[in-house]
Enzyme design. Sequence first.
Site, PDB file in Angstrom:
ATOM      1  NE  ARG A 171      -4.293  -1.510   0.114  1.00 62.75           N
ATOM      2  CZ  ARG A 171      -4.382  -2.532  -0.683  1.00 62.75           C
ATOM      3  NH1 ARG A 171      -3.539  -2.925  -1.471  1.00 62.75           N
ATOM      4  NH2 ARG A 171      -5.418  -3.458  -0.607  1.00 62.75           N
TER       5      ARG A 171
ATOM      6  CG  HIS B 224      -3.373  -0.996  -6.771  1.00 61.34           C
ATOM      7  ND1 HIS B 224      -3.650  -0.258  -5.540  1.00 61.34           N
ATOM      8  CD2 HIS B 224      -3.091  -1.956  -6.438  1.00 61.34           C
ATOM      9  CE1 HIS B 224      -3.738  -1.157  -4.708  1.00 61.34           C
ATOM     10  NE2 HIS B 224      -3.780  -2.338  -5.061  1.00 61.34           N
TER      11      HIS B 224
END
Length: 313
Positions: free
Chosen positions: A228, A276
């Site tokens: 993250r 991502h």
Amino acid sequence: MKKLVLVLKTEAFDRVDWWIEHLTSRVPNLEVRHWPDVGAEDEIDYALVWKPVPGDLKRYSNVKAIFSIGAGVDHIFVDPDLPAGVPITRMIDPNMTLRMTEYVALHVLRYHRRQPEYDALQRNREWRELEQPHAGERTVGILGLGELGASAARALVMLGFDVAGWSRSPKQVDGVESFAGEAGLKPFLARSETVACLLPLTDETRGILNADAFAAMPKGSAVINAARGGHVVVDDLIAALDSGQLQGATLDVFEPEPLPPEHPLWVHPKVTITPHVAAITDPRSSCDQVAENIRRVEAGEPLLNVVDAAKGY
Ligand code: NAP
Ligand code: GLV
């Protein structure tokens, strides 16, 4: 008729028809309502979510389970007002695990085989051989030895690297040196020339890739973050890259996402960016898991892959 609310809020997960098709083909008598068109809120039995708006989930007063579309659940736990006592599950999917293993292996190998340096030589039309250590002479560290981290670590062992992992509790993964807890972090970083982060984002792990961590790594190390964005202190990362303490960083995740066009990371010569995509949820295998968990709720059986709200993952 069971009713499930599907919260697909970001560009990465906008294939609503695909999700509905896979869910309804697996769960008999299921009506899927795509957020925000949820109809009567008290009719909702299940929620399948990615980045729900904080406060939204508590509106579904009869919800029996909340399923995260991702392996991570930080996007759910940012909500301080979750419905009490409702189990939250996450995805554990062999397809996703394999994708993440590919991503980590790809980028570890890229630094090991000095590809960023060969790319720079190519730009100068320069034909030059660089010294190439064996994989066994390279230390790689995986932050987080869970589903994804342990798989990546095993693949790197198979490729011959000298691999260690760091987790909350000690682990036994063949060929992988285990470091655990706060006391294990510095020694783990000190022996790791490439560090890949596969930790969940929690209060304890936010900002873990900071100036202290970079200083603890051997000079010239590389960092791969596929967990993250909140794990990285970006200013500290840029300073470590600029000083040469780090040779490079490969980043798949950011805060915020998408990474704004004006962000300095986009153009940093030592940074590799992916949007991502290290291990995107596959609706086919993931809907199998959701269907099985709905069956289990209805049969009164324990659910698969329930997360621990106290730990946050
Ligand atoms: P997991 O199975 O829950 O594993 C998490 C690991 O982190 C465990 O080994 C755990 O240790 C360790 N850990 C957690 N908190 C810690 C702490 N405070 N100190 C030390 N170790 C700690 O999770 P996973 O399925 O591998 O997924 C990891 C993360 O990857 C997800 O949360 C998500 O954010 C990210 N992800 C990213 C993508 C992408 O496309 N970029 C895709 C999927 C997932 P213990 O085992 O001892 O508890
Ligand atoms: C993706 O980031 C996930 O958590 O699955």
